[in-house]
Design an enzyme around this catalytic site. Structure first.
Site, PDB file in Angstrom:
ATOM      1  N   LEU A 168      11.040  -9.567 -37.126  1.00  0.00           N
ATOM      2  CA  LEU A 168      10.044 -10.375 -37.340  1.00  0.00           C
ATOM      3  C   LEU A 168       9.935 -11.447 -36.167  1.00  0.00           C
ATOM      4  CD1 LEU A 168       9.019 -10.647 -41.211  1.00  0.00           C
ATOM      5  CD2 LEU A 168       7.793  -9.067 -39.587  1.00  0.00           C
ATOM      6  N   ASP A 169       8.843 -11.709 -35.527  1.00  0.00           N
ATOM      7  CA  ASP A 169       9.025 -12.692 -34.521  1.00  0.00           C
ATOM      8  C   ASP A 169       9.730 -14.012 -35.375  1.00  0.00           C
ATOM      9  OD1 ASP A 169       7.986 -11.114 -32.852  1.00  0.00           O
ATOM     10  OD2 ASP A 169       6.110 -11.701 -32.779  1.00  0.00           O
ATOM     11  N   LYS A 170      10.056 -15.015 -34.665  1.00  0.00           N
ATOM     12  CA  LYS A 170      10.718 -16.246 -35.018  1.00  0.00           C
ATOM     13  C   LYS A 170       9.534 -17.089 -35.933  1.00  0.00           C
ATOM     14  CE  LYS A 170      12.630 -20.522 -33.669  1.00  0.00           C
ATOM     15  NZ  LYS A 170      13.168 -21.554 -32.693  1.00  0.00           N
ATOM     16  N   HIS A 176       6.130  -8.682 -29.916  1.00  0.00           N
ATOM     17  CA  HIS A 176       4.783  -9.588 -30.252  1.00  0.00           C
ATOM     18  C   HIS A 176       3.678  -8.631 -30.215  1.00  0.00           C
ATOM     19  CE1 HIS A 176       7.272 -13.113 -30.000  1.00  0.00           C
ATOM     20  NE2 HIS A 176       7.289 -13.197 -28.625  1.00  0.00           N
TER      21      HIS A 176
END
Length: 257
Positions: free
Chosen positions: A114-116, A206
């Site tokens: 998962l993106d930051k 993303h």
């Protein structure tokens, strides 16, 4: 108090390897502890750290603490924003840093990422085969997110149609069909704020943010709520985690086949 875990059946293990796997120290530290009479097997003090143990049939204790051996781990985390989905990072806190030492010692890793700045469901395990099956591009495992979208126009039926047909990203890649549902839309000043649910079947970098950028909108909040048959336990506080239930694990195993 016994270290938490599941009993592991199967091959015999050296006593020192069993104890080191469960975080009781290095091989040399355990060897010293065994010589000092700290370790018992089936209630009897042992002095040979290299003796073979059947974890599913024999009871090992360290300084009076029962060692419940496990060699695999399956964790559901409600990942918070600001934490990276990696096993280590020189700058940022990782999801592994959020785990208790007893769980870190089994070397779990995040299944996918998962993106930051994205929160939500993250599976961590040291079961490489299960992870491979869930991440295989051939499987197209669905992943569902809820998101808050800003734009000069609301998320529309045309956007929904484009997502179903595949969206061309900024690098020319055309995504697999995705399912988009608009849950609400509200005009705030000159900006429309829409809450949506989206299901994708791949995991490009993303990806959801870039899909909305392609239709002139911005993702300002993103949360993953499911991966295949595994759904985020909404009672799980953000930043916390728990082991999968047997039912959840069986659902994952069945889904990968």
């Amino acid at each position: 108090m016994a270290k938490k875990g599941k009993s592991a059946a199967g091959a015999r293990l050296r006593l020192d390897k069993l104890l080191s796997n469960m975080g009781y120290g290095t091989r040399s530290e355990i060897k010293r502890a065994v010589k000092q009479g700290v370790v018992t097997v089936d209630g009897k003090v042992v002095k040979d750290s290299g003796m073979q143990i059947q974890p599913s049939e024999q009871q090992v204790a360290y300084a009076g603490e029962t060692v419940v051996y496990r060699d695999v781990i399956y964790l559901m985390m409600h990942k918070p924003p600001g934490v990276v989905s990696a096993t280590e990072d020189s700058r940022d806190e990782t999801v592994i840093d959020l785990l208790e030492t007893d769980d870190q010692v089994l070397s779990p890793f995040p299944v996918g990422r998962l993106d930051k700045d994205t929160e939500g469901l993250l599976l961590l395990t040291n079961d490489g085969q299960l992870a491979h099956d869930l991440l295989s591009p051939k499987k197209h495992v669905p992943k569902t997110y809820i998101a808050k979208i800003h734009g000069s126009q609301p998320v529309s039926l045309n956007d929904k149609k484009q997502f179903e047909e595949g969206v061309e990203l900024d690098d020319g890649y055309v995504t697999l069909p995705a399912q988009l549902v608009v849950d609400s839309a509200e005009l705030l000043g000159e900006i429309y704020e829409c809450w949506i649910t989206i299901t994708i079947h791949e995991g490009k970098f993303h990806q959801i943010k870039r899909m909305f950028q392609a239709v002139g909108k911005q993702v300002v909040y993103l949360k993953r709520v499911s991966m295949g048959p595994l759904k985020l336990d909404e009672s799980l506080p953000i930043g916390s985690y728990r082991e999968l239930t047997e039912d959840e694990l069986e659902l994952l195993r069945a889904h990968k086949n």
